[in-house]
Design a protein around this motif. Structure first.
Motif, PDB file in Angstrom:
ATOM      1  N   UNK A 230       0.685  -7.636   0.807  1.00  0.00           N
ATOM      2  CA  UNK A 230       1.458  -8.588   1.602  1.00  0.00           C
ATOM      3  C   UNK A 230       2.503  -9.291   0.754  1.00  0.00           C
ATOM      4  N   UNK A 231       2.178  -9.525  -0.512  1.00  0.00           N
ATOM      5  CA  UNK A 231       3.043 -10.325  -1.375  1.00  0.00           C
ATOM      6  C   UNK A 231       4.204  -9.531  -1.974  1.00  0.00           C
ATOM      7  N   UNK A 232       3.905  -8.374  -2.561  1.00  0.00           N
ATOM      8  CA  UNK A 232       4.957  -7.632  -3.267  1.00  0.00           C
ATOM      9  C   UNK A 232       5.396  -6.358  -2.562  1.00  0.00           C
ATOM     10  N   UNK A 233       4.656  -5.929  -1.557  1.00  0.00           N
ATOM     11  CA  UNK A 233       5.046  -4.754  -0.798  1.00  0.00           C
ATOM     12  C   UNK A 233       4.673  -3.424  -1.413  1.00  0.00           C
ATOM     13  N   UNK A 236      -0.399  -0.687  -3.859  1.00  0.00           N
ATOM     14  CA  UNK A 236      -1.153  -0.735  -5.118  1.00  0.00           C
ATOM     15  C   UNK A 236      -2.394  -1.605  -5.002  1.00  0.00           C
ATOM     16  N   UNK A 237      -2.978  -1.636  -3.808  1.00  0.00           N
ATOM     17  CA  UNK A 237      -4.187  -2.432  -3.600  1.00  0.00           C
ATOM     18  C   UNK A 237      -5.411  -1.656  -4.058  1.00  0.00           C
ATOM     19  N   UNK A 238      -6.324  -2.362  -4.707  1.00  0.00           N
ATOM     20  CA  UNK A 238      -7.528  -1.741  -5.232  1.00  0.00           C
ATOM     21  C   UNK A 238      -8.746  -2.570  -4.860  1.00  0.00           C
ATOM     22  N   UNK A 239      -9.872  -1.888  -4.641  1.00  0.00           N
ATOM     23  CA  UNK A 239     -11.154  -2.541  -4.438  1.00  0.00           C
ATOM     24  C   UNK A 239     -11.639  -3.072  -5.773  1.00  0.00           C
ATOM     25  N   UNK A 240     -12.111  -4.315  -5.786  1.00  0.00           N
ATOM     26  CA  UNK A 240     -12.605  -4.925  -7.023  1.00  0.00           C
ATOM     27  C   UNK A 240     -14.106  -4.648  -7.099  1.00  0.00           C
ATOM     28  N   UNK A 241     -14.456  -3.595  -7.781  1.00  0.00           N
ATOM     29  CA  UNK A 241     -15.796  -3.042  -7.688  1.00  0.00           C
ATOM     30  C   UNK A 241     -16.842  -3.656  -8.587  1.00  0.00           C
ATOM     31  N   UNK A 242     -17.998  -3.050  -8.532  1.00  0.00           N
ATOM     32  CA  UNK A 242     -19.166  -3.500  -9.293  1.00  0.00           C
ATOM     33  C   UNK A 242     -19.330  -2.654 -10.538  1.00  0.00           C
ATOM     34  N   UNK A 253     -12.130  -9.763  -3.316  1.00  0.00           N
ATOM     35  CA  UNK A 253     -12.699  -8.449  -3.039  1.00  0.00           C
ATOM     36  C   UNK A 253     -11.675  -7.348  -3.304  1.00  0.00           C
ATOM     37  N   UNK A 254     -10.396  -7.688  -3.131  1.00  0.00           N
ATOM     38  CA  UNK A 254      -9.327  -6.724  -3.419  1.00  0.00           C
ATOM     39  C   UNK A 254      -8.290  -7.365  -4.330  1.00  0.00           C
ATOM     40  N   UNK A 255      -7.643  -6.523  -5.124  1.00  0.00           N
ATOM     41  CA  UNK A 255      -6.625  -6.985  -6.078  1.00  0.00           C
ATOM     42  C   UNK A 255      -5.418  -6.062  -5.989  1.00  0.00           C
ATOM     43  N   UNK A 256      -4.226  -6.651  -6.054  1.00  0.00           N
ATOM     44  CA  UNK A 256      -3.008  -5.838  -6.148  1.00  0.00           C
ATOM     45  C   UNK A 256      -2.771  -5.498  -7.612  1.00  0.00           C
ATOM     46  N   UNK A 257      -2.717  -4.222  -7.913  1.00  0.00           N
ATOM     47  CA  UNK A 257      -2.559  -3.779  -9.293  1.00  0.00           C
ATOM     48  C   UNK A 257      -1.170  -4.076  -9.835  1.00  0.00           C
ATOM     49  N   UNK A 258      -0.207  -4.345  -8.952  1.00  0.00           N
ATOM     50  CA  UNK A 258       1.155  -4.604  -9.409  1.00  0.00           C
ATOM     51  C   UNK A 258       1.426  -6.079  -9.635  1.00  0.00           C
ATOM     52  N   UNK A 259       1.177  -6.932  -8.622  1.00  0.00           N
ATOM     53  CA  UNK A 259       1.549  -8.351  -8.731  1.00  0.00           C
ATOM     54  C   UNK A 259       0.378  -9.264  -9.054  1.00  0.00           C
ATOM     55  N   UNK A 260      -0.864  -8.758  -8.937  1.00  0.00           N
ATOM     56  CA  UNK A 260      -2.032  -9.576  -9.267  1.00  0.00           C
ATOM     57  C   UNK A 260      -2.534 -10.449  -8.135  1.00  0.00           C
ATOM     58  N   UNK A 297      -6.834 -17.643 -13.721  1.00  0.00           N
ATOM     59  CA  UNK A 297      -6.464 -16.348 -14.291  1.00  0.00           C
ATOM     60  C   UNK A 297      -5.275 -15.695 -13.591  1.00  0.00           C
ATOM     61  N   UNK A 298      -4.698 -16.390 -12.619  1.00  0.00           N
ATOM     62  CA  UNK A 298      -3.591 -15.807 -11.865  1.00  0.00           C
ATOM     63  C   UNK A 298      -2.385 -15.476 -12.735  1.00  0.00           C
ATOM     64  N   UNK A 299      -1.765 -14.334 -12.424  1.00  0.00           N
ATOM     65  CA  UNK A 299      -0.449 -14.045 -12.980  1.00  0.00           C
ATOM     66  C   UNK A 299       0.573 -14.976 -12.334  1.00  0.00           C
ATOM     67  N   UNK A 300       1.654 -15.223 -13.047  1.00  0.00           N
ATOM     68  CA  UNK A 300       2.700 -16.070 -12.504  1.00  0.00           C
ATOM     69  C   UNK A 300       3.233 -15.467 -11.206  1.00  0.00           C
ATOM     70  N   UNK A 301       3.230 -16.252 -10.149  1.00  0.00           N
ATOM     71  CA  UNK A 301       3.794 -15.808  -8.883  1.00  0.00           C
ATOM     72  C   UNK A 301       2.829 -15.123  -7.946  1.00  0.00           C
ATOM     73  N   UNK A 302       1.650 -14.777  -8.421  1.00  0.00           N
ATOM     74  CA  UNK A 302       0.661 -14.135  -7.548  1.00  0.00           C
ATOM     75  C   UNK A 302       0.157 -15.120  -6.495  1.00  0.00           C
TER      76      UNK A 302
END
Length: 377
Positions: A230-233, A236-242, A253-260, A297-302
């Motif tokens: 939603x944020x960067x378009x 690159x969404x990934x499941x944050x697994x165990x 539960x999910x993380x964007x691998x590009x924007x964080x 722990x957020x990246x800037x702008x995430x």
């Protein structure tokens, strides 16, 4: 209509109390600082996600405590509980009491929905076994047992804006519940049950716990295979697994691998309830300190989002689907629950509720559709 799930999942191995509650109003509780958890002393301003507006969590927590009938002037047990919780949130505001979360374990969920559900179910079981190897804590609400029809594990007091005090809710009065009955330290008890037995009862016998796991898995699967952040378009969404040593992923539960940017996943029974949640509160959020750990722990702008799967089905491209909506987290408030009172813990157990950036109409925040399935064999 919610489906029924069948799983075959590969798994790894007193009167004074009444008097003191009348006329209660907010006031700063005393108490010394609570011990730090994890890194301690972190600078909250550094790396903090300023997209989420700060709230006065101390004042909000005091309101929560009074809704549960906690009064620090009543007795030593109430005083200690009040002070420990207030000290804990003060520590959070200073950047202490925040346990840094482990590194993300980003993965693509299987593209097949059944396989994705089974994969997430196995992760849930393994994480539960690692965290709660000696058994799940089961909270017992003695009041709900004594008074059938009483809401289970619900706060008994509400603020009366006319009388300017906290009063017993009408349903409690109608059932004849007395003020002394609702003391949370007498009301709640607890026991432990083996992890496997709880899973079998909730996910197979009663089917009370499987839907939330199914919803998370299906949203995660769809997001991993073609949905855009939603944020960067980016796709690159990934499941944050165990992984071993990394238990539950609170708030992300999910993380964007590009924007964080990160995503929590919730459900709602109808579209009208989606609109209500978006315009008011989304309850039953995870731990308050875990939210602040993610912020650190957020990246800037995430940004931080919630994905909300609606159980009211749509017909999308000729297929029955569950619509999934999104919203950016706006403000997070402390929330006290029955589990906050027992069993005894080294630190306060403070949960959360949160608001989101409200869309003009929920259709503006429709993210994608998940094809509906009716059972998992």
């Amino acid at each position: 209509m919610r489906p029924i799930w069948f799983f075959s999942v590969p798994l790894a191995r007193s009167n004074m109390f009444a008097q003191n509650m009348r006329g209660t109003s907010t006031g700063r509780g005393r108490g010394r600082g609570h011990g730090t958890r994890g890194g301690g002393g972190a600078n909250v301003g550094r790396g903090y996600n300023h997209n989420v507006r700060p709230v006065d969590i101390e004042e909000q927590l005091e309101r929560c405590l009074m809704e549960w009938g906690v009064n620090r002037d009543l007795n030593e047990k109430h005083e200690k509980f009040w002070d420990a919780n207030l000290a804990f949130v003060r520590g959070i505001r200073r950047g202490c009491n925040i346990e840094r979360q482990p590194a993300n374990v980003k993965e693509l969920l299987p593209a097949d929905p059944i396989a994705a559900v089974q994969h997430v179910m196995a992760q849930e079981f393994n994480a539960s076994l690692e965290k709660c190897g000696n058994g799940f804590v089961v909270i017992i609400d003695r009041l709900a047992t004594d008074y059938p029809g009483l809401p289970n594990k619900q706060a008994p007091f509400a603020y009366d804006f006319n009388d300017k005090e906290y009063s017993l809710k009408e349903v409690y009065e109608e059932l004849g519940v007395t003020m002394s009955d609702v003391d949370p330290f007498e009301r709640f008890g607890w026991s432990r049950e083996p992890v496997f037995e709880v899973f079998r009862r909730q996910y197979v016998d009663e089917d009370t716990g499987s839907w939330s796991v199914v919803a998370r898995a299906l949203v995660g699967k769809e997001a991993c295979h073609g949905a855009k952040c939603v944020h960067c378009g980016a796709e690159s969404l990934r499941w944050n697994g165990y992984s071993k040593g990394v238990v539950f992923r609170y708030w992300k539960k999910m993380v964007c691998d590009k924007c964080g940017s990160v995503y929590e996943i919730k459900t709602a029974p109808t579209k009208s309830s989606v609109a209500t949640k978006f315009s008011k509160f989304i309850n039953n959020g995870n731990y308050l300190d875990a939210f602040h750990a993610v912020q650190l722990e957020f990246r800037q702008g995430a940004k931080q989002y919630v994905a909300l799967l609606c159980e009211e089905r749509d017909i999308y491209e000729g297929v029955e689907c569950w619509p999934v909506y999104f919203a950016a987290v706006s403000q997070v408030y402390p929330q006290i629950r029955a589990a906050s009172f027992c069993p005894p813990s080294k630190h306060a157990k403070i949960y959360s509720k949160f608001t989101v950036e409200t869309p003009r109409d929920i259709s503006d925040n429709l993210w994608f559709h998940v094809p509906a399935i009716d059972h998992v064999d």
